[in-house]
Design an enzyme around this catalytic site. Structure first.
Site, PDB file in Angstrom:
ATOM      1  N   CYS A 401       0.800  -1.219   0.000  1.00 35.82           N
ATOM      2  CA  CYS A 401       0.000   0.000   0.000  1.00 35.82           C
ATOM      3  C   CYS A 401       0.835   1.273   0.000  1.00 35.82           C
ATOM      4  O   CYS A 401       0.458   2.268  -0.611  1.00 35.82           O
ATOM      5  CB  CYS A 401      -0.975  -0.002   1.171  1.00 35.82           C
ATOM      6  SG  CYS A 401      -0.214  -0.337   2.739  1.00 35.82           S
ATOM      7  N   HIS A 445      -1.873   0.364   7.233  1.00 37.17           N
ATOM      8  CA  HIS A 445      -2.225   0.790   5.875  1.00 37.17           C
ATOM      9  C   HIS A 445      -1.732   2.219   5.653  1.00 37.17           C
ATOM     10  O   HIS A 445      -1.569   2.987   6.595  1.00 37.17           O
ATOM     11  CB  HIS A 445      -3.742   0.700   5.695  1.00 37.17           C
ATOM     12  CG  HIS A 445      -4.188   0.844   4.280  1.00 37.17           C
ATOM     13  ND1 HIS A 445      -3.655   0.092   3.261  1.00 37.17           N
ATOM     14  CD2 HIS A 445      -5.133   1.636   3.710  1.00 37.17           C
ATOM     15  CE1 HIS A 445      -4.235   0.407   2.132  1.00 37.17           C
ATOM     16  NE2 HIS A 445      -5.142   1.365   2.378  1.00 37.17           N
ATOM     17  N   ASP A 461      -7.599   6.281  -2.054  1.00 36.35           N
ATOM     18  CA  ASP A 461      -6.810   5.094  -1.730  1.00 36.35           C
ATOM     19  C   ASP A 461      -6.500   4.320  -2.998  1.00 36.35           C
ATOM     20  O   ASP A 461      -7.325   3.541  -3.474  1.00 36.35           O
ATOM     21  CB  ASP A 461      -7.584   4.215  -0.742  1.00 36.35           C
ATOM     22  CG  ASP A 461      -6.709   3.101  -0.210  1.00 36.35           C
ATOM     23  OD1 ASP A 461      -5.546   2.999  -0.632  1.00 36.35           O
ATOM     24  OD2 ASP A 461      -7.193   2.329   0.643  1.00 36.35           O
TER      25      ASP A 461
END
Lengths: 661, 304
Positions: A401, A445, A461
């Site tokens: 991520c 994250h 995101d």
């Protein structure tokens, strides 16, 4: 005390010492065990084979060597582990001058302290159970010091009784004893060992963090919990880029602003943070934290006024909004890009900036780019060189991520859109047994926020476009098959259903323990006491203490005042008279003035069938009442006298014996 | 056969069928007490005491009390010695280990009290000088029942100084027949062997002190004396000295029985010899001594 008895208590003392220090071996150098073994052996030879106690210079030498050894093992004497190690070494070397009973007491009391020190390192329920076991051994040793050689079971019983008697006092002290803030703080152990989020980010950091199964925090929602996709636990904002590392710019990060007003349509929840070394709290944006020692910053982060040291619990009300308001989002800080690397990416962004006028369209174009490029979402991406964004976007295309978020923010800034990275956790695991959410380090994250005029900071995101299931189902669902996932954690047992259930059950207990015991701080205490007393003032406290402490003490006083009269009451006579009563019901009445022997003689003549039984009871009673009082034999006789105070019992037993024969 | 059984057997060669009383006398000696034998003349009081003195191996003196006896006749007197030109003390018969006092209640109270002081203190003071009596010092006194003529009954306070009062009673038929057939028993006394001596008796007396008496028995004794003090059948209750005497006697009795501890049975057995002469029925009561003891034994619970 006889030599053999003192040896018996010495053995217990050594055992207690060992049991107090053994669980700490995990954090201490192993050679301490060897030191203990040598000292214990030496001491044993002193008391059994007449060895000499070491002379003062030797003792001094040993002490210096011990401190030196600790220094060499920890490279410092001021770390908590080192201090505990020195304490334990002192406790061990005390064996070499254990001459008087007072020294033995010192060793025992220090052992209690060592057990308490063990709880500095970890306070899970399992540690507490272990500590209770250790305390039991210490209590047994304490008993062994104070009484003749006795079986451990008997000592255990009296230890248990005494512990139970002290339980109410303990509970009372737990509830009403003032929680005094720490006079000084120690660097909490585990800062190095435990994985957690740091305040800077480089590609690969979160991927590494995700391999840990450690718990980050637990959340208990009031009412229905929101869906997993919306659970973006916002931690801290990284807005400073040096070409390789994302860090936070210290000044705007700490600008205080009033807490956001949340409307009625909110989600309420309580977060219990595991011990960690940071100052930010995880909150679902936008939320307000109901605590006095925290503040809100312009970057919409909740920061603690003091570093979070130990477990913290806070209540939050959150309202899901689409943009976090910020009037100065377009300041240079949020467009800053260091150096001249990553030319390819810059070129791509410049192209967008040129062709697309609207900022939100540029964001869409970037998202489109991420969607159309075949990226691989993996825990073990290739290592990247100096032009890391370029390498990731155009050649390796493997990332976790932070790669997506980092390169997205880079592209946005290069395209003239203010953007920043947000660190936190996403999702979590529901413990259905008790309906709370567990957020592990593996849920860590990173995502992006872009500033759009009129909307403020909007969450973007890019990971969600590349690996939608990561967001929808959680990291576990996506990464289960990958070899690196949770490789250094025992919760890799997650693939078994029963193991998960067991783990969640254990966590249930730990959570309850953390909520009700470990988190019972001065705030909780005050609200608890307020709940009971209505308000806290000296008079009410006094009454509460009198009620809570006075009643148990009155009970104790009552029983201890009763005890002498109970002792004065001759139990042997009581059971003998019960025996006589039982016989009277069967037609043989004993006269008051008859001595047991006379009565026995009469029974022999008048009703010989009871003679054997009465002879036994008479003998037991005489031994208890008239013979010399040998404590153990007395108790045995008394027990037997009590057991057979009715002839029926005795008849049953004899007939059974007869049958067996 | 232990020493006590041998003793009893030896004495019963002369005094037939009186084992119980012989045992009580022995108990009295071992408990450092004194014995009063009360009975009609001619049932063997003197014979018993003579045999007892012989067998115990103690130095023996016998005194016959009469109404004209003076204290100096018992204690001794200083006589001027012309040769040395000084007074010399001539010790009276009380300076002995075993003193038999025949018909103690025939002497005047003044003489009686002189003896009783010696019994209590184990020392006598003559002409301002205190003299210690030999140890062991054991007095066995006999008296005729008070209803016989020419007696000065001992007052209660002085009776209290005797550990026990026993009576012999007439011998049973068989024993009497053997006595009659055997001729004069006094001839046999000379043949008796001494089985003990002063040192042994002192050692045995010390052993009595070591006999254990537990709280349960002590409280029984207390219940007994408390009962005599509360119950209306008794003119007055038993004294603390009486309770002490009872306990001391019970210890000696337990030792005679070969036990190291006292049973309530010992107390019951010794209650009559130890307590009867210390108790008096209330004025409106028709009980006599044995009734009072029986009442005590039946009414006071042994085990509570």
């Amino acid at each position: 005390m006889k030599a053999s008895e003192s040896r018996h208590s010495i053995l217990w003392l050594l055992l207690a010492q060992l049991s107090a220090m053994l669980p700490l071996i995990a954090v201490l150098p192993v050679w301490i065990v060897a030191v203990w073994g040598a000292s214990a052996w030496w001491y044993w030879r002193i008391i059994s084979a007449g060895y000499q106690f070491p002379a003062a210079p030797i003792k001094a030498l040993l002490a210096v060597a011990a401190v030196l050894g600790v220094y060499l093992s920890f490279a410092s004497l001021l770390a908590l582990e080192a201090m505990v190690a020195i304490l334990i070494l002192a406790l061990i070397l005390k064996l070499l001058e254990l001459k008087t009973e007072r020294d033995q007491w010192l060793v025992l009391m220090l052992s209690y302290f060592v057990i308490a020190c063990g709880l500095l390192f970890s306070q899970q329920i399992i540690d507490v159970v272990l500590a209770l076991l250790q305390i039991t051994v210490l209590l047994l040793a304490q008993q062994a010091m104070n009484r003749d050689k006795t079986k451990a079971v008997i000592m255990l019983r009296s230890v248990g009784v005494m512990a139970l008697q002290s339980l109410p006092l303990m509970l009372m002290l737990f509830v009403i004893f003032p929680r005094i803030g720490p006079l000084w703080t120690m660097p909490l152990p585990g800062g190095q060992g435990i994985t957690g989020m740091s305040d800077s980010l480089e590609f690969g950091d979160i991927a590494r963090l995700s391999q840990s199964g450690e718990l980050a925090f637990r959340v208990r929602f009031e009412g229905e919990p929101p869906s997993t996709e919306s659970l973006y636990w916002r931690g801290l904002v990284l807005d400073q880029f040096d070409g390789r590392r994302w860090t936070r710019n210290a000044w705007p990060a700490r600008n205080k602003i009033p807490a956001p007003a949340v409307s009625a349509a909110t989600v309420k929840y309580t977060v219990t943070l595991e011990p960690a070394l940071h100052e930010w709290l995880y909150v679902l944006p936008m939320g307000t934290v109901d605590r006095r020692d925290v503040y809100y910053t312009t970057q919409h982060q909740w920061l603690s006024k003091r570093p979070i040291n130990g477990r913290v619990e806070y209540e939050v009300s959150s309202q899901f909004v689409n943009g976090l308001p910020d009037g100065n989002g377009d300041e240079r800080q949020n467009l800053q890009l260091a150096g001249g690397q990553n030319a390819q990416a810059r070129a791509l962004a410049a192209q967008w900036q040129e062709n697309i006028a609207d900022a939100s369209d540029r964001v869409a174009a970037a998202m489109q780019f991420f969607e159309s490029t075949p990226f691989e979402y993996t825990l073990t991406p290739s290592v990247l060189g100096p032009n890391n964004v370029d390498e990731f976007l155009f050649s390796t295309r493997q990332g976790y991520c932070e790669h997506f978020a980092g390169s997205f923010v880079f592209l946005m800034r290069a395209a003239g859109v203010p953007a920043r990275i947000v660190l936190g956790y996403q999702g979590g695991e529901f413990n259905k047994r008790d309906n709370y959410l567990l957020v592990h380090q593996s849920d860590a994250h990173a995502w992006a926020e872009v500033w759009l005029k009129g909307q403020g900071w909007v969450r973007v995101d890019p990971t969600a476009t590349v690996a939608p299931s990561r967001i929808r189902l959680g990291a576990e669902a996506v990464l289960k098959s990958q070899s690196g996932y949770l490789k250094d954690s025992f919760i890799s047992l997650r693939r078994f259903e029963w193991a998960t259930r067991l783990r969640l059950f254990v966590d249930n207990i730990n959570y309850a323990w953390a909520r009700w015991v470990l988190n019972f701080d001065s705030d909780t205490q005050a609200s608890f006491l307020r709940g009971i007393l209505g308000e806290i003032n000296p008079q009410r406290m006094f009454i509460a203490i009198m009620l809570a402490g006075g009643i148990p003490l009155t009970l104790v006083a009552f029983f201890s005042l009763r005890l002498p009269s109970q002792k004065g009451e001759d139990l042997a006579a009581k059971y003998y008279l019960l025996s006589c009563k039982a016989l009277a019901r069967r037609g043989v009445q004993r006269q008051a003035g008859e001595t047991p022997e006379q009565f026995l003689a009469r029974v022999k003549v008048e009703s010989p069938s009871w003679f054997d039984w009465l002879a036994m009871q008479t003998k037991l009673f005489s031994e208890c009442s008239y013979y010399s009082q040998q404590s153990e034999a007395y108790l045995q006789n008394l027990q037997k006298l009590k057991r057979f105070r009715r002839p029926r019992k005795w008849l049953e037993q004899t007939s059974r014996r007869g049958l067996e024969r | 056969m232990d020493i006590f059984a041998q003793l009893t057997a030896e004495i019963s060669r002369v005094v037939l069928g009186k084992d119980e009383q012989v045992r009580q006398a022995l108990c009295c000696l071992l408990a450092r007490g004194h014995l009063l034998i009360e009975d009609v003349p001619g049932v063997g009081k003197t014979t018993l005491s003579q045999a007892f003195a012989k067998v115990t191996g103690l130095s023996y003196q016998r005194m016959q009390f009469t109404s004209d006896l003076l204290p100096s006749d018992i204690l001794g007197v200083s006589i001027f010695d012309r040769n040395s030109n000084a007074f010399h003390f001539h010790a009276g018969p009380v300076f002995t280990q075993f003193l038999l006092v025949d018909e103690i209640n025939r002497a005047s109270p003044k003489t009686q009290s002189a003896l009783l002081e010696a019994m209590a203190e184990k020392q006598v003071t003559v002409e301002g000088e205190t003299r210690i009596l030999p140890t062991p010092f054991f007095v066995m006194a006999t008296q005729n029942p008070w209803f016989q003529s020419g007696t000065f009954p001992l007052p209660e306070s002085q009776l209290d100084r005797f550990l026990m009062r026993i009576s012999l009673g007439y011998p049973d038929e068989q024993s009497e027949r053997r006595l009659l057939a055997g001729g004069d028993p006094r001839l046999v006394i000379d043949e008796l062997r001494p089985l003990l001596n002063a040192e042994k008796i002192i050692a045995l007396q010390a052993m009595v002190d070591k006999i254990e008496i537990r709280d349960s028995v002590l409280s029984y004794v207390q219940r007994l004396i408390a009962f005599t003090r509360q119950d209306s059948h008794y003119a007055f209750g038993l004294s603390t000295r009486a309770a002490l005497a009872l306990i001391q006697a019970a210890k000696a009795w337990a030792m005679l029985d070969g036990r190291e501890y006292v049973l309530p049975d010992d107390i019951q057995l010794l209650l009559e010899p130890v307590a009867t002469h210390r108790l008096k029925p209330a004025a409106d009561s028709h009980d006599d001594g044995p009734d009072l003891i029986k009442r005590l034994l039946s009414q006071v619970p042994v085990v509570v």
